[in-house]
Design a protein around this motif. Structure first.
Motif, mmCIF file in Angstrom:
data_model
loop_
_atom_site.group_PDB
_atom_site.id
_atom_site.type_symbol
_atom_site.label_atom_id
_atom_site.label_comp_id
_atom_site.label_asym_id
_atom_site.label_seq_id
_atom_site.Cartn_x
_atom_site.Cartn_y
_atom_site.Cartn_z
ATOM 1 N N PRO A 141 0.809 -1.227 0.000
ATOM 2 C CA PRO A 141 0.000 0.000 0.000
ATOM 3 C C PRO A 141 0.841 1.277 0.000
ATOM 4 O O PRO A 141 0.528 2.236 -0.715
ATOM 5 N N SER A 142 1.912 1.281 0.784
ATOM 6 C CA SER A 142 2.785 2.449 0.825
ATOM 7 C C SER A 142 3.495 2.636 -0.511
ATOM 8 O O SER A 142 3.623 3.769 -1.011
ATOM 9 N N ALA A 143 3.973 1.535 -1.108
ATOM 10 C CA ALA A 143 4.669 1.613 -2.388
ATOM 11 C C ALA A 143 3.754 2.141 -3.487
ATOM 12 O O ALA A 143 4.166 2.946 -4.331
ATOM 13 N N ILE A 144 2.511 1.695 -3.487
ATOM 14 C CA ILE A 144 1.552 2.152 -4.500
ATOM 15 C C ILE A 144 1.259 3.637 -4.324
ATOM 16 O O ILE A 144 1.223 4.400 -5.313
ATOM 17 N N LEU A 145 1.058 4.082 -3.106
ATOM 18 C CA LEU A 145 0.811 5.500 -2.867
ATOM 19 C C LEU A 145 2.000 6.341 -3.297
ATOM 20 O O LEU A 145 1.835 7.387 -3.940
ATOM 21 N N LEU A 146 3.206 5.889 -2.979
ATOM 22 C CA LEU A 146 4.407 6.617 -3.387
ATOM 23 C C LEU A 146 4.499 6.696 -4.905
ATOM 24 O O LEU A 146 4.776 7.768 -5.468
ATOM 25 N N ALA A 147 4.262 5.577 -5.589
ATOM 26 C CA ALA A 147 4.318 5.567 -7.056
ATOM 27 C C ALA A 147 3.301 6.533 -7.649
ATOM 28 O O ALA A 147 3.591 7.252 -8.617
ATOM 29 N N ARG A 148 2.114 6.572 -7.068
ATOM 30 C CA ARG A 148 1.050 7.451 -7.550
ATOM 31 C C ARG A 148 1.437 8.923 -7.390
ATOM 32 O O ARG A 148 1.200 9.749 -8.275
ATOM 33 N N LEU A 149 2.068 9.242 -6.278
ATOM 34 C CA LEU A 149 2.403 10.639 -5.984
ATOM 35 C C LEU A 149 3.481 11.190 -6.912
ATOM 36 O O LEU A 149 3.500 12.392 -7.199
ATOM 37 N N VAL A 150 4.388 10.324 -7.384
ATOM 38 C CA VAL A 150 5.519 10.816 -8.190
ATOM 39 C C VAL A 150 5.476 10.299 -9.619
ATOM 40 O O VAL A 150 6.459 10.411 -10.344
ATOM 41 N N GLU A 151 4.336 9.770 -10.072
ATOM 42 C CA GLU A 151 4.273 9.087 -11.368
ATOM 43 C C GLU A 151 4.659 9.963 -12.548
ATOM 44 O O GLU A 151 5.137 9.472 -13.574
ATOM 45 N N ASN A 152 4.434 11.289 -12.445
ATOM 46 C CA ASN A 152 4.798 12.175 -13.549
ATOM 47 C C ASN A 152 5.831 13.219 -13.150
ATOM 48 O O ASN A 152 5.984 14.236 -13.829
ATOM 49 N N ASP A 153 6.545 12.979 -12.070
ATOM 50 C CA ASP A 153 7.602 13.880 -11.624
ATOM 51 C C ASP A 153 8.879 13.551 -12.388
ATOM 52 O O ASP A 153 9.452 12.474 -12.215
ATOM 53 N N PRO A 154 9.366 14.456 -13.254
ATOM 54 C CA PRO A 154 10.529 14.133 -14.082
ATOM 55 C C PRO A 154 11.795 13.881 -13.284
ATOM 56 O O PRO A 154 12.741 13.275 -13.792
ATOM 57 N N ASN A 155 11.819 14.330 -12.030
ATOM 58 C CA ASN A 155 13.022 14.151 -11.225
ATOM 59 C C ASN A 155 13.161 12.742 -10.662
ATOM 60 O O ASN A 155 14.271 12.314 -10.342
ATOM 61 N N VAL A 156 12.049 12.012 -10.539
ATOM 62 C CA VAL A 156 12.129 10.690 -9.899
ATOM 63 C C VAL A 156 11.437 9.590 -10.680
ATOM 64 O O VAL A 156 11.553 8.415 -10.313
ATOM 65 N N MET A 157 10.731 9.902 -11.771
ATOM 66 C CA MET A 157 9.955 8.852 -12.429
ATOM 67 C C MET A 157 10.835 7.749 -13.024
ATOM 68 O O MET A 157 10.392 6.609 -13.171
ATOM 69 N N SER A 158 12.093 8.050 -13.300
ATOM 70 C CA SER A 158 12.970 7.021 -13.847
ATOM 71 C C SER A 158 13.425 6.013 -12.808
ATOM 72 O O SER A 158 14.129 5.056 -13.138
ATOM 73 N N THR A 159 13.032 6.197 -11.542
ATOM 74 C CA THR A 159 13.280 5.153 -10.544
ATOM 75 C C THR A 159 12.279 4.010 -10.687
ATOM 76 O O THR A 159 12.474 2.951 -10.078
ATOM 77 N N SER A 160 11.215 4.207 -11.453
ATOM 78 C CA SER A 160 10.353 3.095 -11.829
ATOM 79 C C SER A 160 11.111 2.169 -12.771
ATOM 80 O O SER A 160 11.912 2.627 -13.590
ATOM 81 N N PHE A 161 10.839 0.884 -12.677
ATOM 82 C CA PHE A 161 11.445 -0.054 -13.635
ATOM 83 C C PHE A 161 10.774 0.037 -14.997
ATOM 84 O O PHE A 161 11.375 -0.309 -16.006
ATOM 85 N N HIS A 162 9.505 0.469 -15.022
ATOM 86 C CA HIS A 162 8.737 0.568 -16.268
ATOM 87 C C HIS A 162 8.030 1.915 -16.376
ATOM 88 O O HIS A 162 7.688 2.518 -15.371
ATOM 89 N N PHE A 163 7.827 2.328 -17.635
ATOM 90 C CA PHE A 163 6.970 3.470 -17.952
ATOM 91 C C PHE A 163 5.760 2.965 -18.740
ATOM 92 O O PHE A 163 5.822 1.941 -19.414
ATOM 93 N N LEU A 164 4.672 3.730 -18.670
ATOM 94 C CA LEU A 164 3.554 3.538 -19.594
ATOM 95 C C LEU A 164 3.321 4.836 -20.337
ATOM 96 O O LEU A 164 3.217 5.906 -19.710
ATOM 97 N N ALA A 165 3.231 4.745 -21.656
ATOM 98 C CA ALA A 165 2.913 5.903 -22.496
ATOM 99 C C ALA A 165 1.477 5.768 -22.971
ATOM 100 O O ALA A 165 1.053 4.680 -23.404
ATOM 101 N N PHE A 166 0.725 6.863 -22.900
ATOM 102 C CA PHE A 166 -0.680 6.913 -23.314
ATOM 103 C C PHE A 166 -0.820 7.943 -24.416
ATOM 104 O O PHE A 166 -0.366 9.092 -24.260
ATOM 105 N N GLY A 167 -1.445 7.557 -25.527
ATOM 106 C CA GLY A 167 -1.673 8.497 -26.621
ATOM 107 C C GLY A 167 -3.004 8.229 -27.297
ATOM 108 O O GLY A 167 -3.575 7.144 -27.163
ATOM 109 N N ARG A 168 -3.482 9.230 -28.003
ATOM 110 C CA ARG A 168 -4.738 9.110 -28.750
ATOM 111 C C ARG A 168 -4.475 9.034 -30.227
ATOM 112 O O ARG A 168 -3.697 9.818 -30.773
ATOM 113 N N ALA A 169 -5.132 8.061 -30.875
ATOM 114 C CA ALA A 169 -4.962 7.874 -32.321
ATOM 115 C C ALA A 169 -5.619 9.016 -33.070
ATOM 116 O O ALA A 169 -6.601 9.599 -32.595
#
Length: 263
Positions: free
Chosen positions: A235-263
């Motif tokens: 639960p703590s890890a998920i909350l932390l990931a949610r809080l910094v998911e688009n922060d350019p300073n720390v998002m690369s500490t994720s092992f994976h990214f997801l990119a979302f785009g519209r056709a």
């Protein structure tokens, strides 16, 4: 015939069990739950058609079908497709992300959870994105996963395996993004920077591209946690990931990214 790198095919057919990857470790569970959370945030309502390209044994197709989506899974590894076909709640077929059999504008959502990091040539990744855009209806959603350029370095550093002797193993990946097949580790792959993944989406003509970190800074902690500790840590890890998911300073500490785009 699907043209898949023989080393990648052998990795999944002979060396690696893909079916339980997202349940056998704390990191896998974190990745799975966060992927569900992020994808559900953007999905249209139940009943929409979803093309799961590189869907492996159906770990995501299974919950998407349970949520009420009409899912077709495509994967280049025949063994994966055979396993996925046994589930019975979605269609599954062998296919290539670079040359999909689906018709133009035929699905509401296309997922690429794997192709972009196993297509090590930039032209192949561009072709896969072009195909995803082709088969997705105008305004529809395309989601693709990328592995962070720093994933291997973070994993070794947190395992206590990083040293002056092992550091050279990461120099090529850090400099070029290329990971080469290791008989005791991962197979041929391409590792992205977050802004690089966004640029590939933009160059493919998608609108409103957003790139988010999946697991957040606790990924390595969950990777090496004792199984009994995982339920307390998640639960703590998920909350932390949610809080910094688009922060350019720390998002690369994720092992994976997801990119979302519209056709």
């Amino acid at each position: 015939m699907v043209e898949l790198d023989p080393l990648i095919r052998a990795f999944y057919a002979e060396r690696y069990v893909e079916d339980d990857r997202l349940v056998r470790s704390g990191h896998g569970r974190l990745e799975f739950l966060r992927t569900q959370e992020l994808v559900r945030r953007y999905l249209p309502g139940p009943g929409a058609t979803v093309l799961d390209v590189g869907g492996a044994t159906g770990v995501h197709a299974r919950w998407l079908a349970a949520d009420g989506y009409v899912v077709t899974l495509v994967d280049p590894v025949a063994e994966h497709v055979a396993t996925a076909s046994e589930i019975g709640t979605f269609a599954a077929m062998v296919g290539d992300a670079r040359k999909l059999e689906q018709a133009d504008d035929s699905v509401d959502v296309t997922l690429l959870f794997g192709p972009l990091y196993h297509l090590v040539d930039g032209a192949d990744r561009a072709q896969a994105l072009a195909e995803a855009r082709r088969v997705t209806r105008p305004g529809g959603l395309v989601v693709a996963a990328g592995i962070s350029r720093y994933a291997g370095l973070l994993e070794y550093g947190n395992k206590g395996m990083l040293s002056e002797d092992t550091l050279p193993e990461f120099e090529v990946a850090l400099t070029t993004g290329r990971n080469y097949d290791d008989p005791t580790g991962f197979t041929n792959a391409y590792f992205h920077h977050a802004d690089e993944l966004r640029a590939e989406f933009d160059q493919a003509g998608f609108d409103a591209t957003e790139v988010l970190g999946v697991e957040g800074p606790a990924a390595a902690t969950l990777e090496h946690a004792a199984p009994a500790d995982v339920p307390t840590l998640l639960p703590s890890a998920i909350l932390l990931a949610r809080l910094v998911e688009n922060d350019p300073n720390v998002m690369s500490t994720s092992f994976h990214f997801l990119a979302f785009g519209r056709a």
